[in-house]
Each structure stands twice: as C-alpha cells, then as structure tokens.
Design a protein around this motif. Structure first.
Motif, PDB file in Angstrom:
ATOM      1  N   THR A  24       0.715  -1.255   0.027  1.00 18.68           N
ATOM      2  CA  THR A  24      -0.109   0.117  -0.162  1.00 18.68           C
ATOM      3  C   THR A  24       0.966   1.325  -0.213  1.00 18.68           C
ATOM      4  OG1 THR A  24      -0.187  -0.112   2.459  1.00 18.68           O
ATOM      5  CG2 THR A  24      -1.898  -1.010   1.393  1.00 18.68           C
ATOM      6  N   ILE A  25       2.108   1.360   0.512  1.00 20.05           N
ATOM      7  CA  ILE A  25       2.865   2.355   0.311  1.00 20.05           C
ATOM      8  C   ILE A  25       3.767   2.559  -0.935  1.00 20.05           C
ATOM      9  CG2 ILE A  25       4.979   3.276   1.583  1.00 20.05           C
ATOM     10  CD1 ILE A  25       3.962   1.939   4.125  1.00 20.05           C
ATOM     11  N   THR A  26       3.579   3.506  -1.603  1.00 25.89           N
ATOM     12  CA  THR A  26       4.296   3.631  -2.913  1.00 25.89           C
ATOM     13  C   THR A  26       5.728   3.961  -2.701  1.00 25.89           C
ATOM     14  OG1 THR A  26       3.832   5.978  -3.081  1.00 25.89           O
ATOM     15  CG2 THR A  26       2.308   4.427  -3.929  1.00 25.89           C
ATOM     16  N   ASP A  27       6.380   3.800  -4.028  1.00 25.30           N
ATOM     17  CA  ASP A  27       7.653   4.233  -3.998  1.00 25.30           C
ATOM     18  C   ASP A  27       7.969   5.577  -3.738  1.00 25.30           C
ATOM     19  OD1 ASP A  27       8.588   1.561  -4.246  1.00 25.30           O
ATOM     20  OD2 ASP A  27       8.749   1.653  -6.767  1.00 25.30           O
ATOM     21  N   ALA A  28       6.992   6.514  -4.174  1.00 23.19           N
ATOM     22  CA  ALA A  28       7.137   7.756  -4.255  1.00 23.19           C
ATOM     23  C   ALA A  28       7.137   8.226  -2.672  1.00 23.19           C
ATOM     24  CB  ALA A  28       5.898   8.611  -4.686  1.00 23.19           C
ATOM     25  N   GLN A  29       6.287   7.492  -1.756  1.00 23.98           N
ATOM     26  CA  GLN A  29       5.939   7.691  -0.544  1.00 23.98           C
ATOM     27  C   GLN A  29       7.362   7.329   0.125  1.00 23.98           C
ATOM     28  OE1 GLN A  29       2.441   5.608   0.007  1.00 23.98           O
ATOM     29  NE2 GLN A  29       1.291   7.405   0.477  1.00 23.98           N
ATOM     30  N   VAL A  30       7.901   6.267   0.012  1.00 24.49           N
ATOM     31  CA  VAL A  30       9.185   5.650   0.482  1.00 24.49           C
ATOM     32  C   VAL A  30      10.585   6.774   0.333  1.00 24.49           C
ATOM     33  CG1 VAL A  30      11.033   4.071   0.710  1.00 24.49           C
ATOM     34  CG2 VAL A  30       8.741   3.110   0.319  1.00 24.49           C
ATOM     35  N   LYS A  31      10.330   7.306  -1.045  1.00 23.49           N
ATOM     36  CA  LYS A  31      11.570   8.372  -1.227  1.00 23.49           C
ATOM     37  C   LYS A  31      11.165   9.554  -0.317  1.00 23.49           C
ATOM     38  CE  LYS A  31      13.021  11.017  -5.392  1.00 23.49           C
ATOM     39  NZ  LYS A  31      12.984  11.330  -6.436  1.00 23.49           N
ATOM     40  N   CYS A  32      10.042  10.016  -0.377  1.00 22.03           N
ATOM     41  CA  CYS A  32       9.714  11.126   0.601  1.00 22.03           C
ATOM     42  C   CYS A  32      10.211  10.932   1.982  1.00 22.03           C
ATOM     43  CB  CYS A  32       8.302  11.449   0.327  1.00 22.03           C
ATOM     44  SG  CYS A  32       7.546  13.078   1.084  1.00 22.03           S
ATOM     45  N   VAL A  33       9.887   9.747   2.402  1.00 20.95           N
ATOM     46  CA  VAL A  33      10.380   9.531   3.927  1.00 20.95           C
ATOM     47  C   VAL A  33      11.705   9.661   3.980  1.00 20.95           C
ATOM     48  CG1 VAL A  33      10.341   7.828   5.748  1.00 20.95           C
ATOM     49  CG2 VAL A  33       8.193   8.218   4.389  1.00 20.95           C
ATOM     50  N   VAL A  34      12.489   9.268   3.013  1.00 17.51           N
ATOM     51  CA  VAL A  34      13.979   9.218   3.112  1.00 17.51           C
ATOM     52  C   VAL A  34      14.415  10.617   2.698  1.00 17.51           C
ATOM     53  CG1 VAL A  34      16.144   8.178   2.019  1.00 17.51           C
ATOM     54  CG2 VAL A  34      14.180   6.996   2.373  1.00 17.51           C
ATOM     55  N   VAL A  35      13.940  11.501   1.918  1.00 19.64           N
ATOM     56  CA  VAL A  35      14.480  12.439   1.167  1.00 19.64           C
ATOM     57  C   VAL A  35      14.006  13.888   1.940  1.00 19.64           C
ATOM     58  CG1 VAL A  35      14.929  13.972  -0.877  1.00 19.64           C
ATOM     59  CG2 VAL A  35      14.941  11.397  -0.978  1.00 19.64           C
ATOM     60  N   HIS A  36      12.722  13.836   2.254  1.00 16.06           N
ATOM     61  CA  HIS A  36      12.233  15.057   2.946  1.00 16.06           C
ATOM     62  C   HIS A  36      12.981  15.562   3.963  1.00 16.06           C
ATOM     63  CE1 HIS A  36       8.745  17.889   3.192  1.00 16.06           C
ATOM     64  NE2 HIS A  36       8.706  17.594   4.342  1.00 16.06           N
TER      65      HIS A  36
END
Length: 75
Positions: A24-36
C-alpha cells in the motif's frame, strides 16, 4: 533420473505472485520519507519525528519507522 529430479526442484523456485495483502505504500512515499527530512528542516527543530513526517507523507508513524530501519536511518 537424478537430473530430472533436480530440474523439477529448480522449477519450483520460480518467482510467482504470492498470497497476502498487496503493498500500500508507494515508491514515491518511501522516497519522500527518506529525502524530505534532508531537504527541509522544521523551524527550531534539529530532526523530524516519525509522527510529524507521517502526517506530511500521509502514512502511519509505524510505516515511517519501518522505512527508516530498512534504510538504516535515525530520526
């Protein structure tokens, strides 16, 4: 006979769809958690909490923590 047995066993290792709930968690959300947290700092704060970052990204705090652990990050 041994080679046929081995070949049949190796055929069983093929990667097929597995049962269970789909992701349910997209790659974009994972990227946001890491990069934001690297791009933006909060006023007067040294780091992001998992709860605050979860609100920004739109996922649960537990998911943020799992992603941090997967990438070896700390708040």
């Amino acid at each position: 006979m041994a080679s046929r047995f081995l070949r049949e066993r190796l055929d069983g290792l093929a990667d097929e769809p597995r049962p269970g709930v789909s992701r349910t968690i997209t790659d974009a959300q994972v990227k946001c958690v890491v990069v934001h947290p690297l791009k933006e700092t909060r006023a007067g704060e040294m780091h992001w909490s998992k709860r605050e970052l979860a609100k920004v990204v739109g996922i649960s705090p537990a998911s943020v923590l799992r992603i941090w652990h997967a990438f070896g990050l700390q708040p």
